[in-house]
Motif scaffolding. Structure first.
Motif, short mmCIF file in Angstrom:
data_model
loop_
_atom_site.label_atom_id
_atom_site.label_comp_id
_atom_site.label_asym_id
_atom_site.label_seq_id
_atom_site.Cartn_x
_atom_site.Cartn_y
_atom_site.Cartn_z
N PRO A 12 0.52 -1.15 -0.51
CA PRO A 12 0.01 0.40 -0.01
C PRO A 12 1.19 1.48 -0.22
O PRO A 12 0.28 2.09 -0.55
CB PRO A 12 -1.25 0.12 1.17
N GLY A 13 2.28 1.17 0.30
CA GLY A 13 3.25 2.44 0.00
C GLY A 13 3.13 3.37 1.91
O GLY A 13 2.57 2.10 3.12
N PRO A 14 4.27 4.66 1.99
CA PRO A 14 3.87 4.91 3.16
C PRO A 14 2.49 5.44 3.91
O PRO A 14 1.89 5.77 2.80
CB PRO A 14 4.67 5.99 2.63
N SER A 15 2.52 5.03 5.18
CA SER A 15 1.02 5.16 5.84
C SER A 15 0.97 6.85 6.01
O SER A 15 1.79 7.81 5.44
CB SER A 15 1.62 5.32 7.13
N ALA B 203 -6.94 2.98 3.32
CA ALA B 203 -7.04 4.29 3.23
C ALA B 203 -5.60 5.15 2.53
O ALA B 203 -5.31 5.78 1.40
CB ALA B 203 -7.01 5.66 4.38
N THR B 204 -4.57 4.40 2.96
CA THR B 204 -3.58 4.75 2.45
C THR B 204 -3.07 4.01 1.20
O THR B 204 -3.01 4.99 0.12
CB THR B 204 -2.23 3.93 3.37
N LEU B 205 -3.59 2.66 0.23
CA LEU B 205 -3.56 1.90 -0.31
C LEU B 205 -4.70 3.33 -1.97
O LEU B 205 -3.53 3.21 -2.73
CB LEU B 205 -4.22 0.50 -0.98
N ILE B 206 -5.79 3.17 -1.31
CA ILE B 206 -6.46 3.92 -2.21
C ILE B 206 -5.62 5.72 -3.10
O ILE B 206 -5.41 5.89 -4.20
CB ILE B 206 -8.01 4.72 -1.40
N ALA B 207 -4.92 5.81 -0.90
CA ALA B 207 -4.14 7.44 -1.68
C ALA B 207 -3.21 7.01 -2.17
O ALA B 207 -2.99 8.52 -3.60
CB ALA B 207 -3.91 8.35 -0.44
N ALA C 69 -0.89 7.61 -8.04
CA ALA C 69 0.11 7.04 -9.20
C ALA C 69 -0.42 7.02 -10.02
O ALA C 69 -0.05 8.11 -11.67
CB ALA C 69 0.06 5.54 -8.96
N ALA C 70 -1.72 7.36 -10.15
CA ALA C 70 -2.92 7.14 -12.04
C ALA C 70 -2.70 9.19 -11.83
O ALA C 70 -2.52 9.63 -13.38
CB ALA C 70 -4.22 7.51 -11.45
N ALA D 58 -12.13 -0.13 -6.67
CA ALA D 58 -11.78 1.06 -6.65
C ALA D 58 -10.19 1.02 -7.33
O ALA D 58 -9.39 2.20 -6.82
CB ALA D 58 -11.39 0.84 -4.84
N LEU D 59 -9.87 -0.13 -7.65
CA LEU D 59 -7.94 -0.06 -8.20
C LEU D 59 -8.00 0.88 -9.96
O LEU D 59 -9.14 0.94 -10.89
CB LEU D 59 -7.98 -1.82 -9.18
N LYS D 60 -7.01 1.99 -9.59
CA LYS D 60 -7.17 2.99 -10.78
C LYS D 60 -5.45 2.39 -11.25
O LYS D 60 -5.62 3.12 -12.35
CB LYS D 60 -6.75 4.11 -9.70
N VAL D 61 -5.11 1.18 -11.00
CA VAL D 61 -4.07 1.10 -11.41
C VAL D 61 -3.90 -0.24 -12.04
O VAL D 61 -4.58 -1.55 -11.17
CB VAL D 61 -2.67 1.11 -10.93
#
Length: 576
Positions: A98-101, A230-234, A239-240, A268-271
């Motif tokens: 998901p990436g950094p918090s 929420a971190t993943l979505i952000a 990324a998009a 909800a996947l944008k990539v």
């Protein structure tokens, strides 16, 4: 690999008449047409076009504006590109989600201890209820004599534990409160494959490298599942906004995979997400003490096989595994054939070679694509040895195994990449010659190794397939920034003049290919995306300027105006 590239080129040539025919007229109704653009297709037969039409999630036709206009019906949306540059959607072939918090402090732009202290204090003051202060992005060059120490954090935050990760993810730094919370003392022993750094008096400095960093990170109280989602979505939204339509997650835990599945079910996947799972089921990417507790067996791989069967794309795919063979240059843990300059250390090899070969051969036999993190020249050789062993043992071909980062190869090994069909998964932003690169990375390598470090031309010249990524959150996931570095090998300020080891530069079109069609090839998707041709997925990006026509030094000023993934807008700039 050379034969594969040649075959692809010949196929494109053979299909040219058919493409020319299908590119001028659309069959059936189309939803949206994009006209008046300058479209780089990544197709040898038709490299440039003016317009394209989308039906559902696919491209219906690509060609001239006049021809595509004719495809528009009464309900078709018409988008005027106004001469803007269009390319296939970018793929980041190596990142971590998901990436950094959202509750951590970004430190990528910090250039001094004073800046580090100011950012940490401001974040702590703004978040008084956070039990831990975490962040990521610092480099050794900001500290005097490149020595990280807890005292720099203690000076501004002493009442709460602070733990910040070095930019390459292979080291971390905690303050005294963090050491107390983690119960780290002078008597605490180093874990295998890691170091709790201590000063001359034997006291922990607060720096943790490799497995010790992992040990410390795992002891920090985790966030809730909803917070990680929420971190993943952000981060997908981010990324998009950078033009990404596909990513390869280089090593995902079961918890992370469950978040990806949640986003898939929520639409909800944008990539598009290709996910690699750790090479040792339930235990990670390398053995704890250089030796496996026991050999990995086919029975152990049941969770991996189940995930592969469950997620076959086109939005979420699990078909690869990730292993780590060494550490990183800056922490002197990348495995080298010869010692780092001015030291008596040659880094760390995480695997016993026999166990690595046998484990890689097992996955190879079962049809998994294998991604091996190997930064130092010795680790790269070990990775190639393992792939060669697997191919010979199993009689397999075109498995498209990959070496991740591959920063300092032995030049003689380049032919082995090509002959084995191994993909070089590289990160152009690694060659950005900032203070850490110039003052820590390059001096450690010395004058013989540094000229070929993070060189992208050596792979292209050797006929090796190369796929670009960012290693986010090690570095930001902007393909535009990556292209700028690959083409100039200069910082945003234009330093050093002429570029850092400029022989490693490549052309804009080569960089575009590594972010598009080569990335798709690296995930076995070149038949469905990666270029703009009728029948492929409608994944593309619209840029503010034609990066193939402008001065290389101005590429960084390019904005992503629109990103389309599967025919749906995932990002649109307010100015468009």
């Amino acid at each position: 690999m050379k034969a594969g590239i040649l075959a692809a080129a010949l196929l494109g040539t053979a299909c040219a008449p058919q493409l020319a025919a299908t590119q001028t007229a659309c069959k059936g109704a189309v939803d949206t047409v994009y006209i008046n653009g300058r479209i780089w297709t990544a197709e040898t037969a038709q490299p440039w076009a003016e317009a394209l039409a989308v039906a559902g999630d696919k491209l219906a036709c690509v060609g001239t504006t006049d021809a595509i206009r004719q495809a528009a019906g009464s309900t078709t949306t018409v988008v005027d590109l106004q001469g803007r540059f269009v390319a296939p959607g970018f793929q980041d072939s190596h990142l971590h989600l998901p990436g950094p918090s959202l509750n951590s402090v970004p430190l990528e732009d910090v250039t001094s201890v004073a800046e580090l202290q100011a950012k940490l204090k401001a974040f702590a003051d703004a978040n008084p209820d956070l039990p831990w202060i975490t962040g990521r992005g610092w480099g050794y060059a900001i500290f005097p004599d490149a020595k990280a120490d807890r005292s720099y954090i203690d000076a501004v935050i002493s009442d709460r534990p602070v733990y910040i990760t070095m930019r390459d993810g292979h080291a971390g730094l905690g303050n005294s409160a963090a050491l107390a919370a983690l119960k780290i003392t002078s008597a605490t022993a180093n874990p295998p494959n890691g170091q709790i750094v201590k000063d001359a008096a034997g006291r922990p400095t607060g720096e943790f490298t490799e497995a010790a960093h992992g040990m410390a990170s795992e002891l920090i109280p985790p966030e809730t599942t909803d917070a990680r989602y929420a971190t993943l979505i952000a981060n997908m939204t981010d990324a998009a906004s950078q033009g990404l339509t596909a990513v390869h997650v280089a090593g995902a835990s079961p918890e992370a995979l469950s978040l990806f599945e949640r986003a898939l079910k929520a639409d909800a996947l944008k990539v598009r997400m290709h996910v690699a799972v750790p090479i040792i089921p339930g235990a990670g990417s390398y053995p704890e003490d250089h030796k496996l507790a026991r050999p990995v067996t086919e029975a152990d791989l049941a969770p991996h096989i189940a995930a592969r069967e469950a997620f076959k794309g086109p939005l979420l795919t699990v078909a690869s595994i990730k292993g780590m063979l060494d550490g990183a240059i800056d922490a002197q843990t990348a495995a080298m054939h010869a010692p780092y300059t001015g030291t008596n250390t040659s880094g760390l090899s995480f695997w016993d070679s026999k166990e690595l070969n046998e484990t890689v051969a097992l996955y190879d036999r079962l049809g998994f694509q294998i991604l091996l993190h190997a930064i130092g020249d010795k680790a790269i050789t070990e990775a190639l040895d393992a792939f060669a062993f697997a191919a010979k043992t199993n009689g397999t071909t075109d498995q498209r195994h990959r070496i991740e980062h591959v920063e300092v190869p032995v030049l003689a090994d380049l032919a082995r990449f090509r002959d084995l069909g191994v993909i070089a998964s590289t990160q152009p932003i690694f060659a950005n010659p900032d203070a850490t690169v110039l003052n820590n990375f390059e001096p450690l390598l010395g004058p013989e190794r540094s000229p070929i470090a993070d060189s992208f031309s050596i792979f292209d010249d050797a006929g090796v397939r190369q796929a670009f990524g960012s290693d986010y959150p090690v570095f930001y996931l902007s393909p535009i920034e990556g292209i700028a570095v690959a083409v100039t090998r200069m910082t945003a300020e234009g330093k050093p003049p002429g570029g850092w080891h400029p022989a490693g530069r490549i052309s804009v079109e080569a960089a575009l290919r590594h972010y598009t069609i080569d990335g798709a090839f690296a995930t076995f998707d070149e038949d469905i995306r990666g270029s703009l041709v009728a029948g492929k997925m409608a994944d593309f990006v619209v840029l503010s300027q034609d990066i193939t026509q402008i001065a290389p030094e101005t590429i960084r000023g390019t904005k992503v105006m629109m990103t389309v993934m599967g025919g749906r807008e995932t990002h649109r700039d307010r100015a468009f």
